[in-house]
Design an enzyme around this catalytic site. Structure first.
Site, PDB file in Angstrom:
ATOM      1  N   HIS A  58       0.682  29.275  -1.973  1.00 53.99           N
ATOM      2  CA  HIS A  58       1.470  29.890  -3.055  1.00 53.99           C
ATOM      3  C   HIS A  58       1.013  31.286  -3.457  1.00 53.99           C
ATOM      4  CE1 HIS A  58       3.483  26.075  -3.295  1.00 53.99           C
ATOM      5  NE2 HIS A  58       2.346  25.470  -3.545  1.00 53.99           N
ATOM      6  N   SER A  64       4.990  21.500  -5.628  1.00 52.87           N
ATOM      7  CA  SER A  64       4.738  22.094  -4.314  1.00 52.87           C
ATOM      8  C   SER A  64       5.421  21.263  -3.217  1.00 52.87           C
ATOM      9  CB  SER A  64       3.222  22.225  -4.096  1.00 52.87           C
ATOM     10  OG  SER A  64       2.945  22.972  -2.939  1.00 52.87           O
ATOM     11  N   LEU A  65       4.659  20.654  -2.326  1.00 49.94           N
ATOM     12  CA  LEU A  65       5.241  19.790  -1.293  1.00 49.94           C
ATOM     13  C   LEU A  65       6.169  18.733  -1.896  1.00 49.94           C
ATOM     14  CD1 LEU A  65       4.503  16.708   0.109  1.00 49.94           C
ATOM     15  CD2 LEU A  65       5.515  18.513   1.501  1.00 49.94           C
ATOM     16  N   GLN A 116       8.932  29.670  -2.673  1.00 49.42           N
ATOM     17  CA  GLN A 116       7.899  28.796  -3.239  1.00 49.42           C
ATOM     18  C   GLN A 116       6.589  28.882  -2.470  1.00 49.42           C
ATOM     19  OE1 GLN A 116       6.880  25.203  -1.933  1.00 49.42           O
ATOM     20  NE2 GLN A 116       7.529  23.963  -3.671  1.00 49.42           N
ATOM     21  N   GLN A 152       0.241  17.788  -2.145  1.00 51.87           N
ATOM     22  CA  GLN A 152      -1.012  17.543  -1.434  1.00 51.87           C
ATOM     23  C   GLN A 152      -2.163  17.403  -2.427  1.00 51.87           C
ATOM     24  OE1 GLN A 152      -1.534  19.668   2.526  1.00 51.87           O
ATOM     25  NE2 GLN A 152      -0.176  21.102   1.464  1.00 51.87           N
ATOM     26  N   ARG A 205       6.006  23.392   8.202  1.00 52.02           N
ATOM     27  CA  ARG A 205       5.505  24.165   7.057  1.00 52.02           C
ATOM     28  C   ARG A 205       3.974  24.164   7.062  1.00 52.02           C
ATOM     29  NH1 ARG A 205       4.316  22.653   1.464  1.00 52.02           N
ATOM     30  NH2 ARG A 205       4.955  24.234  -0.063  1.00 52.02           N
TER      31      ARG A 205
END
Length: 313
Positions: free
Chosen positions: A201, A93-94, A250, A11, A118
């Site tokens: 996170h 991340s994503l 994560q 993102q 999510r």
């Protein structure tokens, strides 16, 4: 010949119109978004193409939109015979979910529903206006951790180790603001509040991770056809159950991006090719390890430019 890994952004790189410059490949892009739209129950391509930007930036929409962007880019790149094969993959991340789809571990339809869920879980874990994130520039990792530890109220943690001298912190808004001030006192060159409301996170996302784990248990996850390095421990998972575990962890543990890039280099990777909107990860690669070749592919022009550069090297 140099071994290449393909990496996928998360993102923050999204924008209205971000996948509209693929020329002869445009129909392939639209097909990926159509598959996602059928799975999600709304027209994701229209949102990506036309906006409004405020809706595209809602995390439960941003996540499937960015995942599709990376998958579409990868499918185009991998169909070009002169492009190098992937020896490893990773995503920030994503982007880790994008890597798993491209490596054959997750089906696209399952993945877009999963990351939309999510996003919903992340948004509901912390009330709007209560969480924050900030980038700390020009401070050693240990000093960023120290700046967070000096805060005596609330949650604030170092969560994205993006490059040497570039670490992101996240947590309760007041705690993040206090850590930002401590970082300035410790000599940070720049301290920048990020325009997000979800503190990704950090431990505030643990409840969301528990919900995500339930969703992960429902999915058919296969071992990737190409090794995928996970953010949480900068290693390759040994089983589908471990992949589920890494994805859940994560969500509330730090993204170890520097360690992930260096782990791929230790496995013989000599170059990274970023697939998806923007050039954020390519810039980080150059800061992490200057000897690695790095390219960003996000439209037809950047694909042609990368092919030319690779042909000349």
């Amino acid at each position: 010949m140099t071994d290449f890994a393909y990496i996928f952004p998360g993102q923050g790189s999204q924008s209205v119109g971000m996948m509209s410059a693929w020329n002869d490949h445009q129909s392939s892009v639209i097909d990926i978004y159509q598959q996602a739209s059928d799975s999600l129950g709304y027209d994701l391509w229209k949102l990506v193409s036309e906006g409004p930007e405020e809706r595209l930036n809602q995390t439960e929409i941003t996540q499937p939109a960015m995942l599709c962007a990376g998958v579409a880019c990868w499918q185009i790149v991998s169909s070009e015979h002169e492009m190098p094969a992937a020896t490893m993959m990773a995503g920030h991340s994503l982007g880790e979910y994008t890597a798993l789809v491209c490596a054959g571990s997750l089906e696209l339809a399952d993945a877009v529903r999963l990351v939309a869920r999510r996003g919903q879980l992340m948004r509901s874990a912390v009330a709007p206006g209560h969480g924050a994130m900030a980038a700390i520039i020009g401070l050693a990792d240990d000093d960023v951790v120290k700046a967070c530890a000096l805060v005596d109220k609330g949650v604030v943690e170092a969560v994205n180790f993006n490059a040497p001298g570039q670490v992101v912190i996240a947590g309760d808004m007041a705690a993040v603001e206090a850590a930002m001030e401590h970082a300035r006192e410790l000599g940070a060159r720049r301290v920048l509040a990020l325009p997000v409301s979800v503190p990704s996170h950090c431990s505030l996302m643990q409840q969301a991770a528990e919900g995500l784990a339930i969703e992960l248990d429902k999915l058919d996850i296969r071992m990737p056809q190409v090794p995928v390095v996970h953010n949480q421990n900068a290693e390759v998972a040994a089983s589908p159950d471990e992949i589920r575990q890494r994805l859940a962890l994560q969500l509330y543990q730090p993204v170890k991006w520097v360690s992930s890039v260096l782990a791929m280099q230790r496995q013989g990777v000599g170059g990274l090719i970023e697939c998806g909107p923007g050039k954020v990860l390519t810039g980080l690669t150059r800061r992490i390890e200057k000897t690695l070749q790095s390219f960003a592919i996000f439209d037809a022009e950047s694909l042609a430019s990368t092919q030319q550069s690779l042909g000349e090297s």
